[in-house]
Write a protein that holds these residues in place. Sequence first.
Motif, PDB file in Angstrom:
ATOM      1  N   ALA A   1       0.830  -1.208   0.000  1.00 48.50           N
ATOM      2  CA  ALA A   1       0.000   0.000   0.000  1.00 48.50           C
ATOM      3  C   ALA A   1       0.859   1.250   0.000  1.00 48.50           C
ATOM      4  CB  ALA A   1      -0.940  -0.008   1.214  1.00 48.50           C
ATOM      5  N   ASP A   2       1.973   1.211   0.728  1.00 50.19           N
ATOM      6  CA  ASP A   2       2.876   2.366   0.778  1.00 50.19           C
ATOM      7  C   ASP A   2       4.211   1.913   1.365  1.00 50.19           C
ATOM      8  OD1 ASP A   2       4.199   4.733   0.986  1.00 50.19           O
ATOM      9  OD2 ASP A   2       2.646   5.798   2.091  1.00 50.19           O
ATOM     10  N   PRO A   3       5.158   1.511   0.504  1.00 50.40           N
ATOM     11  CA  PRO A   3       6.451   0.990   0.988  1.00 50.40           C
ATOM     12  C   PRO A   3       7.256   2.000   1.789  1.00 50.40           C
ATOM     13  CG  PRO A   3       6.121   0.498  -1.350  1.00 50.40           C
ATOM     14  CD  PRO A   3       5.070   1.485  -0.961  1.00 50.40           C
ATOM     15  N   GLU A   4       7.013   3.310   1.591  1.00 50.56           N
ATOM     16  CA  GLU A   4       7.784   4.334   2.280  1.00 50.56           C
ATOM     17  C   GLU A   4       7.027   4.930   3.461  1.00 50.56           C
ATOM     18  OE1 GLU A   4      10.897   4.729   1.411  1.00 50.56           O
ATOM     19  OE2 GLU A   4      10.549   3.229  -0.143  1.00 50.56           O
ATOM     20  N   HIS A   5       5.907   4.364   3.805  1.00 47.66           N
ATOM     21  CA  HIS A   5       5.098   4.869   4.923  1.00 47.66           C
ATOM     22  C   HIS A   5       5.899   4.781   6.226  1.00 47.66           C
ATOM     23  CE1 HIS A   5       1.821   5.079   7.865  1.00 47.66           C
ATOM     24  NE2 HIS A   5       1.076   5.605   6.912  1.00 47.66           N
ATOM     25  N   PRO A   6       5.737   5.752   7.133  1.00 52.14           N
ATOM     26  CA  PRO A   6       6.458   5.681   8.412  1.00 52.14           C
ATOM     27  C   PRO A   6       6.161   4.424   9.207  1.00 52.14           C
ATOM     28  CG  PRO A   6       5.580   7.872   8.070  1.00 52.14           C
ATOM     29  CD  PRO A   6       5.003   7.026   6.981  1.00 52.14           C
ATOM     30  N   GLY A   7       5.051   3.763   8.928  1.00 52.71           N
ATOM     31  CA  GLY A   7       4.751   2.514   9.613  1.00 52.71           C
ATOM     32  C   GLY A   7       5.363   1.291   8.952  1.00 52.71           C
ATOM     33  N   ALA A   8       5.993   1.478   7.786  1.00 55.19           N
ATOM     34  CA  ALA A   8       6.580   0.345   7.063  1.00 55.19           C
ATOM     35  C   ALA A   8       7.639  -0.401   7.870  1.00 55.19           C
ATOM     36  CB  ALA A   8       7.155   0.809   5.722  1.00 55.19           C
ATOM     37  N   PRO A   9       8.528   0.287   8.631  1.00 53.39           N
ATOM     38  CA  PRO A   9       9.518  -0.465   9.412  1.00 53.39           C
ATOM     39  C   PRO A   9       8.884  -1.445  10.400  1.00 53.39           C
ATOM     40  CG  PRO A   9      10.151   1.835   9.282  1.00 53.39           C
ATOM     41  CD  PRO A   9       8.774   1.744   8.708  1.00 53.39           C
ATOM     42  N   ALA A  10       7.737  -1.080  10.965  1.00 53.95           N
ATOM     43  CA  ALA A  10       7.062  -1.988  11.897  1.00 53.95           C
ATOM     44  C   ALA A  10       6.574  -3.231  11.166  1.00 53.95           C
ATOM     45  CB  ALA A  10       5.887  -1.274  12.563  1.00 53.95           C
ATOM     46  N   LEU A  11       6.014  -3.036   9.985  1.00 51.56           N
ATOM     47  CA  LEU A  11       5.571  -4.179   9.179  1.00 51.56           C
ATOM     48  C   LEU A  11       6.760  -5.066   8.811  1.00 51.56           C
ATOM     49  CD1 LEU A  11       3.143  -2.258   6.794  1.00 51.56           C
ATOM     50  CD2 LEU A  11       2.457  -3.898   8.539  1.00 51.56           C
ATOM     51  N   LEU A  12       7.871  -4.434   8.448  1.00 53.45           N
ATOM     52  CA  LEU A  12       9.069  -5.186   8.068  1.00 53.45           C
ATOM     53  C   LEU A  12       9.639  -5.963   9.257  1.00 53.45           C
ATOM     54  CD1 LEU A  12      10.778  -2.485   5.846  1.00 53.45           C
ATOM     55  CD2 LEU A  12      10.042  -4.740   5.064  1.00 53.45           C
ATOM     56  N   THR A  13       9.630  -5.342  10.439  1.00 51.62           N
ATOM     57  CA  THR A  13      10.141  -6.025  11.632  1.00 51.62           C
ATOM     58  C   THR A  13       9.330  -7.278  11.926  1.00 51.62           C
ATOM     59  OG1 THR A  13      11.001  -3.991  12.614  1.00 51.62           O
ATOM     60  CG2 THR A  13      10.509  -5.795  14.121  1.00 51.62           C
TER      61      THR A  13
END
Length: 442
Positions: free
Chosen positions: A207-219
Amino acid sequence: MFRRYFFAILASAVLIVSTAIQSSAQTGQLRGHVTMKQADGTVLPVADVIIDVYRVDIPSKTPFSTKTNKKGEFVYAGLQYTGDYVIVASSPGAQAYWQPGVKAGRDVDYAIELLPGDGKHLTLEELKTLKAASGTGAATAGGAKETAEDKAKRAELIKKNEEIKAENAKAEASNEIIGRSFKAGNDALKAKNYDEAIARFDEGLQADPEHPGAPALLTNKTMALNSRAVDRYNAAVQSTDDAAKNAGMEAARKDWTAASQSGAKAVAMLKALPTSTDAAAANSLKVNLYFALMARADATRLFVTKVDQSQVDLGVNAYQEYIAAETDPVKKSKAEHDLAQMLFDANAFDRALVAYQQILEANPDDLNALLRAGQALFNIGAINTDKLKYQEAANYLARFVDKAPDTDPLKADAKAILDALKDQENVKPVKTTTPVRRTRKP
């Protein structure tokens, strides 16, 4: 332009999220900022500008009035969402400015740039006169019609406002998808449904790879991939079918590779975020980075030992960063052991020895470190046909045997190595009071 920032921590932790401020069906917020171009060409914010907001779609004689703050900002809350408004800005030493076509609740930051002037404060009647004289658009208090330059500025402002609205709508949509995907992914992760968890985390990232919440999803995706790889590896080991065994091993290796990459990206994105002056936001970033470092270290350890032993330096760096961030003594000790074990399992025996000697400096009776240091020295001795290393190995292993309880399943293995050293190399343990000092960091 606003962008809703949230940083999730882990499946077992609390999601840190800044909630959206939703406009009600009836009222909305109106905000903007005022600047003035100085003689040297610089543009600075203007404080204490009188801001009058008139509603023009229905009769209104009394404006909503306020003043700008030190940053030149102003905000109104509770204006009718369906109303049409005009903003009038007045300030000593400036021409009065008016901005028509204003709506509340659209999340637009109206930009007003004042020009030097007589500081006149427009009345409602003067505003009507100016509006009738100039049609639509901003004008000065002197009654002059809007110039071509003014029209161009207004058109540019409208364009920017539309772009902001479109970007906000996009951000709203991605916020909703990411929030939903994060919750669903965490629920699946807790239930050990790793396929579903990874799919949901990927949905949010797409949905948005650069979203500020992306690191949480990646973790959390890193943890899900790592766990699925362990399950696939264990199933492959137990399989009696060679084709299934090979397929399972390959699937596990792919997951460990992806987990290592996902963890590294999460850490990199968090490190790239600007440091906030807000204490709560700064702490949230610190917490999220801590969990990302932990997940990356664990995933990289298995990637190095099960997929690519040439990437030992990658694993060392991941663990050193995590250990530096860890404040819990028990967890820090475990991480130090995991780092040393990774080096041992990757056949980097020289570096593993240094890591175990470092552990023994802090705790000379650490059984695991005594055993592994002895085994590492035995392997180094065998590789280099070095009897001195055999002697050091015997010394460590003897200390382990002396201190380990009889219930320790590895005690018999240590005794077997000692017997082999005695019979084949004529090497016997020599009592020592301190372990061999480390010579370099792993």
